[in-house]
Design a protein around this motif. Structure first.
Motif, mmCIF file in Angstrom:
data_model
loop_
_atom_site.group_PDB
_atom_site.id
_atom_site.type_symbol
_atom_site.label_atom_id
_atom_site.label_comp_id
_atom_site.label_asym_id
_atom_site.label_seq_id
_atom_site.Cartn_x
_atom_site.Cartn_y
_atom_site.Cartn_z
ATOM 1 N N PRO A 214 -5.658 -14.774 2.192
ATOM 2 C CA PRO A 214 -4.887 -15.042 0.977
ATOM 3 C C PRO A 214 -4.167 -13.780 0.482
ATOM 4 N N GLU A 215 -2.986 -13.957 -0.059
ATOM 5 C CA GLU A 215 -2.217 -12.825 -0.573
ATOM 6 C C GLU A 215 -3.010 -12.056 -1.622
ATOM 7 N N SER A 216 -3.711 -12.791 -2.475
ATOM 8 C CA SER A 216 -4.447 -12.133 -3.560
ATOM 9 C C SER A 216 -5.501 -11.171 -3.012
ATOM 10 N N HIS A 217 -6.109 -11.490 -1.875
ATOM 11 C CA HIS A 217 -7.126 -10.606 -1.294
ATOM 12 C C HIS A 217 -6.479 -9.342 -0.739
ATOM 13 N N ALA A 218 -5.336 -9.512 -0.058
ATOM 14 C CA ALA A 218 -4.621 -8.335 0.455
ATOM 15 C C ALA A 218 -4.144 -7.459 -0.702
ATOM 16 N N MET A 219 -3.700 -8.083 -1.785
ATOM 17 C CA MET A 219 -3.242 -7.335 -2.954
ATOM 18 C C MET A 219 -4.396 -6.562 -3.591
ATOM 19 N N ALA A 220 -5.529 -7.241 -3.757
ATOM 20 C CA ALA A 220 -6.698 -6.573 -4.343
ATOM 21 C C ALA A 220 -7.165 -5.420 -3.454
ATOM 22 N N ASP A 221 -7.203 -5.645 -2.142
ATOM 23 C CA ASP A 221 -7.607 -4.575 -1.220
ATOM 24 C C ASP A 221 -6.659 -3.380 -1.321
ATOM 25 N N TYR A 222 -5.371 -3.660 -1.462
ATOM 26 C CA TYR A 222 -4.368 -2.594 -1.598
ATOM 27 C C TYR A 222 -4.688 -1.724 -2.815
ATOM 28 N N LEU A 223 -5.037 -2.357 -3.919
ATOM 29 C CA LEU A 223 -5.362 -1.614 -5.142
ATOM 30 C C LEU A 223 -6.679 -0.842 -4.999
ATOM 31 N N LEU A 224 -7.693 -1.508 -4.447
ATOM 32 C CA LEU A 224 -9.007 -0.881 -4.326
ATOM 33 C C LEU A 224 -8.963 0.330 -3.402
ATOM 34 N N GLU A 225 -8.175 0.243 -2.345
ATOM 35 C CA GLU A 225 -8.028 1.380 -1.418
ATOM 36 C C GLU A 225 -7.394 2.585 -2.103
#
Length: 332
Positions: A214-225
């Protein structure tokens, strides 16, 4: 002073509309009408001006639209070529090119009708000018008000920052367009966190058929990284459209805090249409735009306007039909 009365009236109506809810397309139309009446009133004042001033103004009135049209056509065609070169040949990337060619076609039709003296071409030319004029007026209203709406920055504390998804590269990586939204969302979060009341940032986007997650998971991972605090991230991973982005995010926000306030973040070209959708879906918050590459903005803005135009197709097509009928009757 009576010449300015219509302009004042429509400026007041626009102001009332903005105070009620700035997320209305009617505000854009009222502002456009007000500016049009103001321009007419100022033109009427030229009859009291000295001859040299009046003559210079008249020359400018004739030359500026002509030069502006030529410049606009050149810009649209050049941008269309750039879009194809950078983004590939897809319908959405052809909009600025098609708009430029459309203006050329209408101008060519006018010249041909005058040159040949053809009655049928004259009817077609007048009808085309009326319809294109109406659509162009709405487009200018849309762009002008969207620009003003985009100047609005969140000043009050909010409980949530909703970042809308926009697709992934290779089905799993955040592209620059989406990264721009995430950086803007983080900026809003950090500004409020500095005041001691950090909001929850909701990444919103489901999984497309060509995406690995899901896009939301990739987006969240981008922020967390990049060091964003995990406890202030929530994921909305079911949505496939902007309307679903907002509806599903709204459910999350209402579940956590029924009297929530939020800011929705998207790209600047999409902000006003997203605001219209937010109003329609009952989301309690305004939309904030993030930067977009300059070459991408014209086609994207045309696409956004087309979507808004078609969302009111009954009214708009009805008016276009009426104008077409007026053009036919005027040419008889």
């Amino acid at each position: 002073m009576l010449a300015y009365a219509p302009a004042v009236l429509f400026f007041v109506l626009c102001g009332i509309g903005v105070l009620r809810d700035r997320r209305r397309f009617s505000n854009a139309v009222l502002l456009g009408i007000a500016v049009s009446f103001l321009s007419l009133a100022l033109l009427a004042e030229l009859r009291h001006a000295p001859t040299l001033v009046a003559g210079s103004a008249a020359l400018a009135i004739v030359l500026l639209p002509a030069l502006g049209t030529v410049a606009l056509v050149w810009f649209l065609l050049a941008n269309g070529v750039t879009m194809i070169r950078k983004e590939g040949v897809r319908p959405a990337n052809l909009l600025s090119l098609l708009a430029g060619l459309g203006i050329v076609a209408v101008l060519g039709l006018l010249v041909l009708a005058v040159a040949t003296g053809s009655h049928r071409l004259g009817i077609l030319a007048v009808t085309s000018v009326l319809v294109v004029g109406y659509v162009s007026f709405l487009f200018v209203c849309f762009v002008g008000y969207a620009f003003l709406y985009g100047r609005h920055r969140p000043r009050r504390d909010v409980d949530f920052v909703v970042v809308l998804g926009s697709g992934l590269i290779g089905g799993e990586r955040v592209p620059p367009l989406l990264a721009s939204r995430l950086h803007r969302g983080r900026e809003v979060y950090e500004e409020q966190a500095a005041r001691g009341n950090p909001p929850v940032l909701i990444t919103s986007g489901g999984q497309g058929p060509d995406e690995k997650l899901p896009e939301s998971h990739a987006m969240a991972d981008y922020l967390l990284e990049r060091g964003f605090p995990a406890e202030h991230v929530a994921r909305e991973d079911r949505s496939r459209t902007t309307e679903e982005n907002l509806l599903f995010s709204k459910a999350i926000m209402e579940g956590a805090k029924p009297d929530y306030r939020c800011v929705v973040v998207t790209n600047n070209f999409h902000a006003f249409r997203a605001a219209l959708t937010a109003r329609r879906t009952g989301v309690n918050g305004h939309v904030f735009g993030s930067p977009t590459a300059a070459y991408y903005w014209p086609s994207a803005t045309i696409r956004e306007f087309a979507a808004v135009f078609l969302s009111h197709k009954l009214v708009n097509f009805g008016i276009c039909g009426f104008l077409a009928l007026c053009g036919i009757l005027a040419s008889l």
